[in-house]
Write a protein that holds these residues in place. Structure first.
Motif, PDB file in Angstrom:
ATOM      1  N   LYS A  53       0.859  -1.227   0.238  1.00 54.65           N
ATOM      2  CA  LYS A  53      -0.136  -0.112  -0.130  1.00 54.65           C
ATOM      3  C   LYS A  53       0.762   1.306  -0.075  1.00 54.65           C
ATOM      4  O   LYS A  53       1.974   1.284   0.595  1.00 54.65           O
ATOM      5  CB  LYS A  53      -0.701   0.051   1.210  1.00 54.65           C
ATOM      6  CG  LYS A  53      -1.729  -1.071   1.391  1.00 54.65           C
ATOM      7  CD  LYS A  53      -3.177  -0.752   0.920  1.00 54.65           C
ATOM      8  CE  LYS A  53      -4.148  -2.049   1.040  1.00 54.65           C
ATOM      9  NZ  LYS A  53      -4.551  -2.428   2.141  1.00 54.65           N
ATOM     10  N   VAL A  55       0.641   5.107   1.354  1.00 54.73           N
ATOM     11  CA  VAL A  55      -0.264   6.184   2.092  1.00 54.73           C
ATOM     12  C   VAL A  55       0.287   7.460   2.000  1.00 54.73           C
ATOM     13  O   VAL A  55       1.384   7.744   2.022  1.00 54.73           O
ATOM     14  CB  VAL A  55      -0.317   5.740   3.551  1.00 54.73           C
ATOM     15  CG1 VAL A  55      -0.961   6.865   4.382  1.00 54.73           C
ATOM     16  CG2 VAL A  55      -0.896   4.370   3.681  1.00 54.73           C
ATOM     17  N   VAL A 109      -7.898   7.570   8.485  1.00 50.12           N
ATOM     18  CA  VAL A 109      -7.764   6.443   7.654  1.00 50.12           C
ATOM     19  C   VAL A 109      -8.899   5.441   8.173  1.00 50.12           C
ATOM     20  O   VAL A 109      -8.932   5.145   9.148  1.00 50.12           O
ATOM     21  CB  VAL A 109      -6.764   6.074   7.437  1.00 50.12           C
ATOM     22  CG1 VAL A 109      -6.724   4.779   6.467  1.00 50.12           C
ATOM     23  CG2 VAL A 109      -5.654   7.003   6.567  1.00 50.12           C
ATOM     24  N   LEU A 114      -6.207  -0.337   5.945  1.00 50.92           N
ATOM     25  CA  LEU A 114      -4.731  -0.393   6.173  1.00 50.92           C
ATOM     26  C   LEU A 114      -4.594  -1.687   7.373  1.00 50.92           C
ATOM     27  O   LEU A 114      -5.217  -1.322   8.532  1.00 50.92           O
ATOM     28  CB  LEU A 114      -4.451   0.956   6.971  1.00 50.92           C
ATOM     29  CG  LEU A 114      -2.835   1.269   6.984  1.00 50.92           C
ATOM     30  CD1 LEU A 114      -1.979   0.930   5.835  1.00 50.92           C
ATOM     31  CD2 LEU A 114      -2.815   2.519   7.698  1.00 50.92           C
TER      32      LEU A 114
END
Length: 190
Positions: A53, A55, A109, A114
């Protein structure tokens, strides 16, 4: 990254010895070709880190993060700076102080995006005092995920953000490192 440095020289505006305005290509109007090159540069630097991922923080980090995500084939998550009607449950929350806006924001978030097994690359438009990076690091730690690196488009090396992140053991790569903005002139570190 020479194309970025050239763009900073040609279109950046030094507002003070602390503030560089780059709204012509990065954080208001976006130069898509330059963003593509920035994404490619970040992908080249971090490709071997097993990233799952990326961010970033809204809004100026989104374009370079999306381009890096496209190059690496991974999803991009952006921390929102304000609460919305659709972002309400199971949130990871932190606070970030903005030097240029002289205000504190709550960033959030969704925890469902996540996960603890994620290997995360942070990307942001600027690194100065490191407040945005620390806010994002806090969110990622709350999720139990691993930070594999921090990619920065423009670093103001004369401020303390890089030093703090280095001291904490984070791998930081900046595409343009500014040594000084004194006398209205951009001077690069390398």
């Amino acid at each position: 990254m020479e194309a970025l440095k050239k763009k900073i020289i040609e279109e950046g505006i030094v507002l003070s010895d602390q503030v560089l305005k780059v709204d012509a290509f990065l954080n208001h109007q976006i130069d898509p070709l330059l963003m593509q090159q920035i994404g490619q540069a970040f992908a080249k630097l971090f490709r071997d880190q097993g990233i799952t991922k990326i961010v970033t923080i809204e809004a100026s980090g989104i374009a370079p993060a999306v381009m890096a995500g496209l190059e690496l084939g991974v999803p991009v998550i952006f921390a929102r700076k304000y609460q919305s009607l659709t972002l309400t449950d199971n949130l990871l929350i932190s606070k970030v102080f903005s030097f240029t806006k002289q205000s504190e924001s709550t960033i959030a978030v969704s925890a469902k995006h996540l996960l603890a097994n994620d290997r995360v690359l942070l990307i942001d438009d600027f690194l100065a005092n490191g407040r945005a990076a620390h806010g994002l690091i806090d969110l990622i730690k709350q999720a139990g995920a691993t930070i594999v690196g921090i990619g920065v488009v423009i670093e103001k090396s004369f401020q303390k953000g890089r030093q703090e992140l280095d001291e904490q053991g984070y791998w930081v790569e900046s595409l343009a490192r500014i040594q000084s903005l004194e006398n209205g002139t951009v001077r690069f570190l390398d």
